[in-house]
Design a protein around this motif. Structure first.
Motif, PDB file in Angstrom:
ATOM      1  N   UNK A   1       0.850  -1.197   0.000  1.00 20.18           N
ATOM      2  CA  UNK A   1       0.000   0.000   0.000  1.00 20.18           C
ATOM      3  C   UNK A   1       0.883   1.244   0.000  1.00 20.18           C
ATOM      4  N   UNK A   2       0.285   2.383  -0.277  1.00 22.00           N
ATOM      5  CA  UNK A   2       1.010   3.655  -0.238  1.00 22.00           C
ATOM      6  C   UNK A   2       0.091   4.737   0.319  1.00 22.00           C
ATOM      7  N   UNK A   3       0.720   5.681   1.044  1.00 20.73           N
ATOM      8  CA  UNK A   3      -0.055   6.704   1.746  1.00 20.73           C
ATOM      9  C   UNK A   3       0.140   8.079   1.126  1.00 20.73           C
ATOM     10  N   UNK A   4      -0.966   8.794   1.057  1.00 22.01           N
ATOM     11  CA  UNK A   4      -0.971  10.140   0.501  1.00 22.01           C
ATOM     12  C   UNK A   4      -1.520  11.082   1.578  1.00 22.01           C
ATOM     13  N   UNK A   5      -1.878  12.269   1.189  1.00 29.37           N
ATOM     14  CA  UNK A   5      -2.666  13.137   2.069  1.00 29.37           C
ATOM     15  C   UNK A   5      -4.083  13.142   1.494  1.00 29.37           C
ATOM     16  N   UNK A   6      -4.197  13.665   0.278  1.00 31.90           N
ATOM     17  CA  UNK A   6      -5.472  13.599  -0.438  1.00 31.90           C
ATOM     18  C   UNK A   6      -5.314  12.639  -1.612  1.00 31.90           C
ATOM     19  N   UNK A   7      -6.371  11.917  -1.932  1.00 30.72           N
ATOM     20  CA  UNK A   7      -6.337  11.010  -3.082  1.00 30.72           C
ATOM     21  C   UNK A   7      -6.356  11.845  -4.367  1.00 30.72           C
ATOM     22  N   UNK A   8      -5.430  11.548  -5.302  1.00 27.34           N
ATOM     23  CA  UNK A   8      -5.316  12.358  -6.515  1.00 27.34           C
ATOM     24  C   UNK A   8      -5.776  11.601  -7.765  1.00 27.34           C
ATOM     25  N   UNK A   9      -5.292  10.347  -7.940  1.00 23.62           N
ATOM     26  CA  UNK A   9      -5.622   9.604  -9.173  1.00 23.62           C
ATOM     27  C   UNK A   9      -6.864   8.741  -9.000  1.00 23.62           C
ATOM     28  N   UNK A  10      -6.834   7.898  -7.977  1.00 28.62           N
ATOM     29  CA  UNK A  10      -8.027   7.113  -7.646  1.00 28.62           C
ATOM     30  C   UNK A  10      -8.180   5.798  -8.379  1.00 28.62           C
ATOM     31  N   UNK A  11      -7.207   5.434  -9.243  1.00 27.97           N
ATOM     32  CA  UNK A  11      -7.436   4.178  -9.956  1.00 27.97           C
ATOM     33  C   UNK A  11      -6.997   2.939  -9.183  1.00 27.97           C
ATOM     34  N   UNK A  12      -6.084   3.068  -8.215  1.00 27.70           N
ATOM     35  CA  UNK A  12      -5.796   1.935  -7.320  1.00 27.70           C
ATOM     36  C   UNK A  12      -5.826   2.501  -5.882  1.00 27.70           C
ATOM     37  N   UNK A  13      -6.983   2.481  -5.251  1.00 26.83           N
ATOM     38  CA  UNK A  13      -7.129   3.191  -3.976  1.00 26.83           C
ATOM     39  C   UNK A  13      -6.110   2.801  -2.894  1.00 26.83           C
ATOM     40  N   UNK A  14      -5.656   1.534  -2.878  1.00 26.69           N
ATOM     41  CA  UNK A  14      -4.741   1.187  -1.778  1.00 26.69           C
ATOM     42  C   UNK A  14      -3.342   1.792  -1.965  1.00 26.69           C
ATOM     43  N   UNK A  15      -3.089   2.403  -3.125  1.00 31.29           N
ATOM     44  CA  UNK A  15      -1.824   3.133  -3.315  1.00 31.29           C
ATOM     45  C   UNK A  15      -2.002   4.641  -3.148  1.00 31.29           C
TER      46      UNK A  15
END
Ligand SMILES: [Zn+2]
Length: 336
Positions: A288-302
């Protein structure tokens, strides 16, 4: 109205009343978001501390331990892989950057309470003699410089008329407009010019990274998971294709060989990334990978969103754990 202002007006009592009312628990259950991922950075005691003190951090941890389910990486990933929802009031505690204070200050607090946490480490400085984190040093330059004005990459900021923390934030943002190679050289030159004005004690507490030995020692703790936070903490969207290989692939390999284990989690520096970075991290086999805000959205667990803790108040932290940030984001407000 900015939420920070709302918090200042309403204060802890309002937040406590909201938290106690279980209103946020209900909203969290309805949204299906039962695990909040928190992100801390520096923790150290000093009047010049730009983040939070160890006393405050201890209070946050006491509250989390008594009121929430603090997950370890194993359990978090187990649920993620199977798509099984977490218990309500679950949290994952993450700490970014791998500063020396993560080892000397945060570790004892977590171990004393037997609380699990994830450290996202950068690798560039692990083996160097002078182990300084560039943006922590840039903040220190803004804070302590005796110059009237600072210039960087063709723009100048007056230090006499402005809040120095705001100058730092503007400079940091300005850097993100340039290719990473160009900006890192310019920032390095500025730091070298101004370094003598920064107190040595401040640099040691807030800008110095862990050594390879410290990171390896930390990873031997049963309470700690080490994740990757790139090599040099760039704005990844400013990095060339070749640079990306070093920042993501090579830093992953450095951690894997230093710690002799699979590196399972990644965090995008400053929450800046794009679909190119998501694809690269996924291809490397991260879980998995962590962001602050979701930007792309095509693989949510990244692109798992996280909530930054920059405020001393236990009430604010509790409300954030219960999802007030994501709730307010829906209506375009930020918690700060
Ligand atoms: Zn970071």
């Amino acid at each position: 109205m900015q939420v920070k202002t709302v918090l200042e007006i309403g204060g802890d009592r309002v937040l406590d009343a909201i938290s106690m009312s279980r209103l946020l628990d209900g909203v969290q259950t309805l949204s299906g978001q039962k695990c909040t991922v928190l992100v801390y950075h520096s923790v150290a005691s000093d009047e010049a501390n730009p983040y939070i003190s160890d006393d405050v951090f201890s209070l946050h941890m006491d509250m989390l331990q008594s009121e929430f389910h603090v997950l370890n990486a194993e359990k978090y990933l187990w649920h993620l892989q199977r798509g099984i929802a977490h218990k309500p009031r679950s949290v994952l505690i993450t700490v970014d950057d791998g500063l020396e204070n993560n080892y000397s200050v945060i570790r004892p607090i977590m171990e004393q309470r037997r609380l699990p946490w994830v450290v996202f480490a950068t690798t560039e400085n692990l083996y160097s003699k002078v182990r300084l984190l560039w943006f922590a040093m840039l903040r220190a330059v803004c804070r302590f410089s005796s110059s009237k004005e600072l210039s960087l990459l063709g723009r100048s900021w007056s230090l006499s008329d402005n809040d120095r923390e705001i100058v730092f934030k503007e400079m940091n943002e300005w850097v993100s407009n340039f290719p990473a190679d160009q900006s890192s050289e310019a920032v390095e030159r500025l730091i070298q010019r101004e370094q003598s004005t920064i107190p040595g004690g401040y640099i040691k507490k807030f800008c110095t990274m862990m050594t390879a030995e410290q990171l390896r020692d930390l990873s031997s703790s049963p309470w700690v998971e080490i994740g990757c936070h790139t090599m040099s903490h760039p704005f990844l969207t400013c990095v060339s294709e070749q640079g990306l290989h070093g920042e993501i692939d090579e830093s992953t390999e450095q951690l894997r060989s230093l710690l002799d284990r699979k590196i399972r989690m990644f965090a995008y520096p400053s929450g800046r990334y794009g679909c190119r970075e998501v694809t690269r991290v996924a291809a490397l086999g991260y879980e998995c990978a962590f962001a602050v805000d979701r930007i792309c959205g095509f693989i949510p667990r990244y692109e798992i969103p996280r909530v930054g803790i920059y405020h001393s108040s236990v009430s604010v932290t509790r409300a954030k754990c219960l999802g007030i940030s994501s709730l307010l984001k829906v209506v375009g407000l930020r918690t700060g």
